[in-house]
Design a protein around this motif. Structure first.
Motif, PDB file in Angstrom:
ATOM      1  N   CYS A 121      36.743  48.253  31.544  1.00 20.36           N
ATOM      2  CA  CYS A 121      35.811  47.456  32.348  1.00 20.36           C
ATOM      3  C   CYS A 121      36.108  47.675  33.828  1.00 20.36           C
ATOM      4  O   CYS A 121      37.227  47.433  34.278  1.00 20.36           O
ATOM      5  N   HIS A 122      35.127  48.159  34.564  1.00 25.32           N
ATOM      6  CA  HIS A 122      35.387  48.481  35.976  1.00 25.32           C
ATOM      7  C   HIS A 122      35.666  47.238  36.812  1.00 25.32           C
ATOM      8  O   HIS A 122      36.358  47.296  37.799  1.00 25.32           O
ATOM      9  N   GLY A 123      35.080  46.099  36.398  1.00 26.66           N
ATOM     10  CA  GLY A 123      35.390  44.854  37.101  1.00 26.66           C
ATOM     11  C   GLY A 123      34.886  44.787  38.522  1.00 26.66           C
ATOM     12  O   GLY A 123      35.646  44.481  39.440  1.00 26.66           O
ATOM     13  N   ASP A 124      33.617  45.077  38.705  1.00 25.02           N
ATOM     14  CA  ASP A 124      33.038  44.960  40.045  1.00 25.02           C
ATOM     15  C   ASP A 124      31.787  44.086  40.006  1.00 25.02           C
ATOM     16  O   ASP A 124      31.648  43.243  39.121  1.00 25.02           O
ATOM     17  N   GLU A 125      30.891  44.292  40.952  1.00 26.54           N
ATOM     18  CA  GLU A 125      29.686  43.452  41.040  1.00 26.54           C
ATOM     19  C   GLU A 125      28.710  43.695  39.901  1.00 26.54           C
ATOM     20  O   GLU A 125      27.897  42.837  39.576  1.00 26.54           O
ATOM     21  N   ARG A 126      28.749  44.896  39.369  1.00 25.35           N
ATOM     22  CA  ARG A 126      27.726  45.265  38.377  1.00 25.35           C
ATOM     23  C   ARG A 126      27.882  44.449  37.097  1.00 25.35           C
ATOM     24  O   ARG A 126      28.996  44.081  36.722  1.00 25.35           O
ATOM     25  N   PRO A 127      26.779  44.214  36.416  1.00 28.96           N
ATOM     26  CA  PRO A 127      26.822  43.363  35.230  1.00 28.96           C
ATOM     27  C   PRO A 127      27.313  44.070  33.968  1.00 28.96           C
ATOM     28  O   PRO A 127      27.744  43.408  33.027  1.00 28.96           O
TER      29      PRO A 127
END
Lengths: 141, 141
Positions: B112-118
DNA sequence: CTTGACCTTCCAGTAACTGGAAGGTGTACA
DNA sequence: TGTACACCTTCCAGTTACTGGAAGGTCAAG
């Protein structure tokens, strides 16, 4: 689908499904004429989701949050990741606590001959005034 | 000694001591004129014993058995050892279950990149039909 | 004689179910 | 048509091991 079927397909006992509904974790499903709960395949997906999250050790409260994030198209993946990382932290803590216990118990059993005789270092150490710190909770460090 | 003092000296909260008494784990102590519980240094030893056994993860029921063995001059150490070994087994099981959870969670968070994207593999995997077995309970083997 | 720390009992709540009783529903089979 | 049987319903209680809080009694010091 009746509750028995989704129970089988989701792996959650029917009792548990009703319980989750009663505490508001799951929405109230439709009811048949006779008053039976009727579930859609969508509902089933939710049940599966819940079951898997619980298996990963998330609390019911956490699952509620995860479900909300799951349903929210505008969530950020970072929120989800944060919950998962917290969960790893709490699991690590529990593992450490258990490994401490394990270590002490292994030592005690190794020193206990385990025969007919009554003398036993396990009981002695549990009772002994001098043994204090070996039983201390080291998980706070 | 009043309950506050033995509480400090044993590490068991006063509430817990009263609770143990109420469920019959501990014998009823003497009472002072005013109705206060009065403990001897012998009682204190018992409290310490209980506290240590609980810290090692023994259930209250197990502690009851351990206390009985402790008080029994004719016990055989093998009985005690048996309880301890059982306890190690149950701890091992719990550790294994937690390590399984940990492994899955680590993998999920790594993906999981864990940024703003859903978009988030954590939620995807929890929901996904194809992911079945990664969440299975492998502790029964 | 009052203040404050300490003690008492009792009731309720926590987490996450699980068991069981009493009774309604749905369907297959004689 | 009846009835057997599986499945469903609600509700209450129990589990584990405490913990919090209210209402009130005790004790020692000042």
């Amino acid at each position: 689908m009746n509750i028995g079927e989704v129970s089988k397909k989701s792996g959650l006992p029917a009792k548990t499904i009703r319980y989750y509904e009663s505490i508001g974790l799951l929405p109230k499903p439709h009811r048949s004429e006779g008053g039976y709960r009727v579930y859609t395949s969508n509902d089933l997906m939710t049940l599966r989701f819940v079951q898997r999250a619980r298996r990963l050790g998330f609390s019911v409260g956490d699952v509620e949050n995860l479900l909300a994030l799951w349903r929210d198209q505008h969530r950020s993946s970072s929120e989800v990741k944060k919950l998962a990382i917290q969960q790893i932290g709490s699991i690590d803590q529990r593992i450490r606590a258990l490994e401490n216990m394990r270590g002490v118990l292994i030592d005690l059993t190794e020193r206990c001959h385990g025969d007919e005789r009554p003398d036993c270092p396990i009981l002695d150490d549990l009772a002994d005034d001098e043994t204090e710190d070996r039983f201390a909770d080291e998980t706070k460090t």
